[in-house]
Design a protein around this motif. Structure first.
Motif, mmCIF file in Angstrom:
data_model
loop_
_atom_site.group_PDB
_atom_site.id
_atom_site.type_symbol
_atom_site.label_atom_id
_atom_site.label_comp_id
_atom_site.label_asym_id
_atom_site.label_seq_id
_atom_site.Cartn_x
_atom_site.Cartn_y
_atom_site.Cartn_z
ATOM 1 N N ALA A 87 2.459 12.156 -2.588
ATOM 2 C CA ALA A 87 1.572 10.748 -3.133
ATOM 3 C C ALA A 87 1.827 10.989 -4.601
ATOM 4 O O ALA A 87 0.616 11.485 -5.333
ATOM 5 N N ARG A 88 3.172 10.828 -5.629
ATOM 6 C CA ARG A 88 2.637 11.562 -6.890
ATOM 7 C C ARG A 88 1.894 10.721 -7.914
ATOM 8 O O ARG A 88 1.248 11.421 -8.982
ATOM 9 N N PRO A 89 1.250 9.180 -7.917
ATOM 10 C CA PRO A 89 0.476 8.901 -8.531
ATOM 11 C C PRO A 89 -0.927 10.025 -8.916
ATOM 12 O O PRO A 89 -1.208 10.012 -9.612
ATOM 13 N N PHE A 90 -0.900 9.912 -7.388
ATOM 14 C CA PHE A 90 -2.004 10.538 -6.921
ATOM 15 C C PHE A 90 -1.666 12.295 -7.588
ATOM 16 O O PHE A 90 -3.278 12.322 -8.074
ATOM 17 N N VAL A 91 -1.027 13.319 -7.207
ATOM 18 C CA VAL A 91 -0.806 14.339 -7.828
ATOM 19 C C VAL A 91 -0.772 14.772 -8.949
ATOM 20 O O VAL A 91 -2.164 15.460 -10.499
ATOM 21 N N PRO A 140 6.498 -1.127 -8.960
ATOM 22 C CA PRO A 140 7.366 -3.088 -9.654
ATOM 23 C C PRO A 140 7.048 -3.539 -7.341
ATOM 24 O O PRO A 140 7.498 -4.539 -6.838
ATOM 25 N N ALA A 141 7.668 -2.127 -6.796
ATOM 26 C CA ALA A 141 7.755 -2.689 -5.072
ATOM 27 C C ALA A 141 6.559 -3.232 -4.700
ATOM 28 O O ALA A 141 6.588 -3.927 -4.031
ATOM 29 N N ALA A 142 5.920 -2.350 -4.876
ATOM 30 C CA ALA A 142 4.229 -2.687 -4.778
ATOM 31 C C ALA A 142 4.207 -4.366 -4.807
ATOM 32 O O ALA A 142 2.967 -4.524 -4.473
ATOM 33 N N LEU A 143 4.525 -4.547 -6.642
ATOM 34 C CA LEU A 143 3.678 -5.876 -6.952
ATOM 35 C C LEU A 143 4.465 -6.716 -6.162
ATOM 36 O O LEU A 143 4.023 -7.696 -5.966
ATOM 37 N N ASP A 144 5.721 -6.324 -6.073
ATOM 38 C CA ASP A 144 6.141 -7.006 -5.298
ATOM 39 C C ASP A 144 5.991 -7.732 -3.850
ATOM 40 O O ASP A 144 5.772 -8.868 -3.555
ATOM 41 N N PHE A 145 5.995 -6.655 -3.232
ATOM 42 C CA PHE A 145 5.316 -6.710 -1.872
ATOM 43 C C PHE A 145 4.106 -7.475 -1.969
ATOM 44 O O PHE A 145 3.602 -8.774 -1.295
ATOM 45 N N ASP A 146 2.777 -7.661 -2.503
ATOM 46 C CA ASP A 146 1.723 -8.175 -2.842
ATOM 47 C C ASP A 146 1.695 -9.700 -3.397
ATOM 48 O O ASP A 146 1.366 -10.830 -2.847
ATOM 49 N N THR A 202 0.681 -1.143 0.106
ATOM 50 C CA THR A 202 -0.446 0.187 -0.142
ATOM 51 C C THR A 202 0.496 1.220 -0.493
ATOM 52 O O THR A 202 0.864 2.307 -0.628
ATOM 53 N N ARG A 203 1.568 1.385 0.632
ATOM 54 C CA ARG A 203 2.984 2.365 0.880
ATOM 55 C C ARG A 203 3.624 2.408 -0.288
ATOM 56 O O ARG A 203 3.569 3.806 -0.577
ATOM 57 N N ALA A 204 3.883 1.626 -1.189
ATOM 58 C CA ALA A 204 4.500 1.685 -2.432
ATOM 59 C C ALA A 204 4.044 2.081 -3.328
ATOM 60 O O ALA A 204 4.405 2.900 -4.098
ATOM 61 N N ALA A 205 2.364 1.838 -3.302
ATOM 62 C CA ALA A 205 1.368 2.013 -4.477
ATOM 63 C C ALA A 205 1.217 3.824 -3.919
ATOM 64 O O ALA A 205 1.161 4.795 -4.806
ATOM 65 N N ILE A 256 -5.391 -0.732 0.238
ATOM 66 C CA ILE A 256 -4.793 0.070 -0.555
ATOM 67 C C ILE A 256 -5.143 1.853 -0.396
ATOM 68 O O ILE A 256 -6.150 2.109 0.138
ATOM 69 N N CYS A 257 -3.382 2.329 -0.352
ATOM 70 C CA CYS A 257 -4.434 4.133 -0.293
ATOM 71 C C CYS A 257 -4.850 4.558 -1.326
ATOM 72 O O CYS A 257 -4.000 4.324 -2.103
ATOM 73 N N LEU A 258 -5.784 5.266 -1.805
ATOM 74 C CA LEU A 258 -6.247 6.154 -3.350
ATOM 75 C C LEU A 258 -5.911 7.885 -3.143
ATOM 76 O O LEU A 258 -6.636 8.228 -4.138
ATOM 77 N N GLY A 259 -4.845 7.736 -2.331
ATOM 78 C CA GLY A 259 -5.015 9.461 -2.155
ATOM 79 C C GLY A 259 -5.839 10.379 -1.097
ATOM 80 O O GLY A 259 -6.604 9.262 -0.604
ATOM 81 N N SER A 260 -5.832 11.534 -1.502
ATOM 82 C CA SER A 260 -6.682 12.616 -0.889
ATOM 83 C C SER A 260 -8.177 12.062 -1.261
ATOM 84 O O SER A 260 -9.044 12.196 -2.631
ATOM 85 N N ILE A 261 -9.733 12.034 -0.360
ATOM 86 C CA ILE A 261 -10.887 12.303 -0.975
ATOM 87 C C ILE A 261 -10.987 13.680 -1.469
ATOM 88 O O ILE A 261 -12.170 12.970 -2.278
ATOM 89 N N ALA A 262 -10.307 14.636 -1.500
ATOM 90 C CA ALA A 262 -10.866 15.691 -1.842
ATOM 91 C C ALA A 262 -10.529 15.289 -3.940
ATOM 92 O O ALA A 262 -11.837 15.788 -4.920
ATOM 93 N N ARG A 263 -9.604 15.101 -3.853
ATOM 94 C CA ARG A 263 -9.340 14.297 -5.877
ATOM 95 C C ARG A 263 -10.186 13.997 -5.849
ATOM 96 O O ARG A 263 -11.057 13.728 -6.919
#
Length: 935
Positions: A816-820, A638-644, A629-632, A778-785
């Protein structure tokens, strides 16, 4: 006489090669199999000789043909020669991790001990007669074999063919191991039988007949050779069956010796001489009134005579036993039923008088009582079966505990009271639930509840309702609610406060799981107040668990954080590592919802300590899942998928497929972030839904995945029942994740009406981050977005712009770069819809650059497509090219063509061409009109 090494050169060569490989660090697992009497044990002894010559440490264990054999008996026999192994087998008694976690921890300890013991010069582990082994021993063997391919461990196991279902169930797992070898031992050929006869000085003419009648089975060949073949008669023609052939050896013994051997057959293949003497002394002679020889030691004399006759022998581990299971079986089968029952009864009484830990004797005593009395009423059978079940349960051998528990119920018969029967059924149901037999366990809970009602024992009724936990199937929850509801009405608060608190907590969990959030909070509040009077930390922790689940939403963040802190404190004092784990998981989830990544990381550090120090596999699973979750969240995919993947493999290893199923859920949400799912992933994810709990958030995955894959009509059809959910779903567990999923599908289907419902449902929560509250998937960033996305689809463009800016600030703050990047993409789409083309282009450029850096190609395509749309919209709004606009603006100031050419460093002819194009595109006749106003 021992069976000679006739016709076994190939088998010996393969075993020698396995010894050499293991000694050099390439572990091997060899399964020696064949029919009864084929020579498997001889090969097992021979590989021990080869291993000793190579300097390997040798440990041996064996299963026995005795239903009272304790769980893990082959391993405990092996542990006699390796004390560290005995300690590892007892690891399961440590608290925490649940049934599956405890067993996995013990399995890992055993594998580690064997690898460590093999490290200096190698280790040979011989496990004989696996066809009699218990399921837990076989599961442990599978685990150890999986862990030892690149070690100095050589495993040699023997098993009889044809193999039973229990053994066959493990064969596919073994066959997949690269270091596994199957060594099926054939019967001797006719030339090999002839050679044997010649070695004994017998005529080789009998070879064909002996081979035809014995199939080349060495044991039977030896029995024929040892019979009186010198008479010229064919013993195979005169004896009408193998059983009679075997029993013919007893003809050499006198009546007293045969009686003693018959009693020995009741005790098993290996003979405990002291116990045999006690049993023989306790049973009457087979012929009433016949005197017995009381001089000397009749048991020792009988065994000496049987050894001379080739019926029993001395084994390599210094024990005495029948030469083969076939011999023991034939002697046992020849006993009259009444004589057999008397021997079993005497054995049970002798073992009980001898004493010892239940782990060693309870199963054997229970078995003897069952053989002595069948399924009839038997107080002693019930007592010992119950003790045997308790002992098996302590070793996490739940399949064996279930068998003994059923025996206890059978032995109770009609004489047991309703209360006694309820207690036995509850114990059986607990073992069945621990083994994963949910439906059977529930049936026995219901039956126990009926007995408890008849006995006027509401406490037992409550216990029946508390056996099955964490199962969200509607039919199961309905049955449990009925049991708990009845118990709650009948329990006296002053007499059973702890049971009342646990029942209330159970009902709160059930209500929360089925989406009745308000009711769950009411019940959990009552459970908390009831638990305040308890001195039992387990009761308090149960109430805290129920309360936390009922509050799993950002609306109750402060109270949930306090509950997590309290759970950690109580669990530390009460030595409850599993409860501490939940406290830290809750803390991590609350930190995510606040955007407190240092707090999140601190909770992970504590979880890692629990995983390492307590060896809790469930803690390791949560650690891997949260790291994924943290890596995603920060875009390290890549790290997220490896941990999963590691979490998924661990879940499969534990055997908890409810955890394993979350792997597909994580991959589905990863696909949402990156904006793509391929057909293979879609098929696997949809297949996994068949095994997922029938809860709304799981059912929403089907339309979500279809919409992502472009199957829009299928997605719309599947989505139709969920469109009104944001208006009706009660706040509780999975509320945020469910509403978010509805909004996501609405966005993919361009469903403005449903998106508006989601926008309104999330109102007031935009200052938090999107995590579930029950252990982050998983965390999807801000609820505002998230809210901004739904505002945009719903046509609330001004609100969307404000929310995107808020979300961008929040996601940037936590990295949270992907969500930015997703926020910039959504904002650019909104600005385009508002007609703010220049700003839209700037923001879309930022999104594209971010997707490029994060290696998110599918999202980059979306950003590039958006930039194309912005360019097209710009052209529609302004028909002039950029250069034409520059020339137009200069003409409007009154500059001549030559002045414009000098300013823009162009030829005068080029300027003239641009002016003509401008006049045509703007439908004006001369350049003078360009100076009169904006065009």
């Amino acid at each position: 006489m021992q069976t000679p090494a006739v016709g076994r050169h190939e088998e010996i060569a393969r075993l020698r090669a396995a010894v050499v490989a293991a000694a050099s660090g390439a572990g091997r697992f060899v399964l020696v199999s064949g029919t009864a009497g084929i020579g498997k044990s001889w090969l097992a002894e021979h590989v021990g000789t080869l291993a000793a010559e190579a300097g390997l440490l040798i440990v041996r264990g064996n299963a026995v043909d005795d239903a009272g054999m304790p769980p893990l008996w082959p391993w405990r026999r092996a542990a006699r020669e390796l004390p560290e192994l005995a300690a590892a087998l007892d690891t399961v008694t440590e608290p925490g991790g649940g049934p599956a976690g405890q067993r996995f921890r013990m399995f890992s300890e055993v594998a580690d001990v064997l690898v460590a013991a093999a490290a200096p010069s190698g280790l040979l582990l011989v496990l004989e007669d696996l066809h009699w082994s218990d399921p837990t021993s076989l599961a442990l063997l599978t685990h150890v074999a999986t862990e030892t391919p690149r070690t100095k461990v050589l495993i040699v196991a023997t098993a009889r063919e044809p193999m039973g279902e229990t053994l066959l169930a493990h064969q596919p797992d073994w066959l997949r191991l690269p270091h596994f070898q199957s060594l099926s031992v054939p019967g001797l050929s006719e030339p090999e039988v002839r050679y044997w006869l010649e070695q004994r000085g017998l005529t080789p003419d009998l070879a064909q007949r002996v081979h035809e009648r014995t199939g080349g089975t060495p044991l039977l060949v030896r029995l024929v050779i040892d019979s009186d073949m010198g008479t010229g008669d064919d013993p195979l023609l005169s004896v009408p069956g193998i059983r009679r052939l075997i029993l013919a050896q007893l003809d050499r013994l006198d009546t007293a010796d045969v009686e003693i051997l018959s009693a020995a057959a009741v005790l098993g293949e290996r003979i405990d001489t002291e116990l045999l003497a006690q049993v023989y002394g306790a049973i009457p002679p087979s012929e009433p009134g016949a005197p017995r020889d009381q001089t000397g030691d009749p048991v020792a004399r009988a065994l000496d005579a049987a050894t001379a006759a080739g019926i029993v022998r001395r084994f390599a581990d210094a024990t005495t036993g029948f030469t083969h299971a076939l011999v023991r079986d034939a002697v046992y089968a020849d006993l009259a039923p009444s004589r057999r029952a008397a021997c079993h009864r005497a054995a049970a009484e002798a073992l009980a008088a001898r004493g010892g830990p239940d782990s060693a004797v309870a199963g054997a005593i229970a078995t003897h009582w069952r053989q002595a009395s069948g399924c009839a009423d038997s107080p002693s059978g019930r007592q010992w079966s119950r003790r045997a079940a308790r002992s098996a349960r302590a070793s996490a051998a739940y399949a064996e505990a279930i068998r003994f528990g059923q025996w206890a119920i059978d032995a109770a018969g009609a004489s047991a009271s309703d209360a006694e029967r309820a207690e036995l059924l509850i114990e059986l149901a607990r073992d069945e639930f621990a083994a994963g037999w949910v439906a059977t366990s529930l049936d026995h809970c219901v039956e126990a509840g009926a007995c408890a009602e008849q006995a006027d024992r509401p406490d037992l009724l409550a216990e029946a309702g508390l056996v099955v936990q964490g199962v969200t199937t509607p039919t199961v929850m309905t049955q449990l609610d009925l049991l708990c509801g009845k118990a709650l009405r009948l329990l006296e608060p002053g007499e059973h406060p702890d049971l009342i608190a646990r029942i209330l907590a159970q009902r709160a969990l059930s209500a929360a799981d089925r989406g009745a959030g308000v009711r769950a909070r009411e019940l959990s509040d009552q459970a908390m107040r009831a638990a305040e009077r308890s001195t039992d930390p387990d009761v308090v922790l149960d109430a805290i668990h129920a309360r936390h689940l009922s509050l799993a939403a950002v609306d109750f963040l402060d109270e949930r954080t306090a509950l997590a802190t309290r759970a950690i404190e109580i669990a530390a004092d009460a030595e409850q590592p599993l409860a501490r784990l939940w406290g830290y998981v809750w803390t991590a989830d609350a930190a995510l919802q606040r955007g407190d990544l240092p707090g999140f990381d601190n909770a992970l550090d504590h979880i890692e300590l629990l995983a390492d120090r307590r060896r809790l596999p469930i803690a390791r699973w949560h650690l891997l899942r949260l790291r994924a979750t943290r890596a995603a969240l920060i875009g390290d995919f890549p790290a997220a998928l490896d941990f999963d993947t590691a979490a998924h493999e661990l879940a499969v290893g534990i055997g908890d497929y409810s955890l394993a199923g979350l792997h597909h859920a994580f991959r589905g949400m990863y696909a949402v972030i990156v904006g793509h799912i391929d057909r293979a992933e879609l098929t696997a994810a949809l297949a996994s839904l068949a095994f997922a709990p029938k809860i709304t958030i799981a059912q929403l995955f089907a339309p979500l995945l279809h919409a992502m894959a472009g199957d829009l009509e299928e997605a719309r059809a599947l989505f139709a029942p969920f469109r009104l959910l944001p208006d009706t779903l009660e706040i509780g567990p999975r509320w945020a994740g469910t509403v978010y999923s509805v909004g996501l599908v609405a966005e993919l289907l361009d469903d403005a009406e449903t998106a508006d419902r989601v926008f309104r449902a999330f109102g007031g929560r935009e200052h938090h981050y999107a995590a579930d509250g029950t252990g982050a998937l998983i965390c999807l960033g801000s609820i505002a977005r998230i809210r901004a996305d739904n505002a945009r689809v719903a046509g609330r463009l001004d609100a969307a712009v404000d929310l995107y800016h808020q979300g961008l600030a929040m996601d940037t703050e936590i990295g949270a770069r992907p969500f930015v990047a997703l926020g910039h993409l959504g904002l650019a789409r909104t600005l385009l819809a508002r007609g703010d083309l220049s700003a839209a282009r700037e923001v879309a450029d930022r999104a594209a650059a971010a997707f490029r850096r994060l290696e998110m190609p599918y999202r980059l395509r979306s950003a590039d497509a958006l930039l194309t749309d912005i360019t097209a919209a710009t052209r529609t709004a302004d028909p002039l090219t950029r250069r034409e606009r520059e020339v137009h603006d200069l003409v409007a100031t009154g500059m001549t063509n030559r002045e414009i050419a000098n300013r823009l460093v162009l030829s005068e002819r080029t300027v003239e061409t641009h002016v003509r194009n401008i006049l045509a595109k703007l439908a004006v006749t001369n350049r003078t009109e360009l100076t009169r106003g904006p065009h």
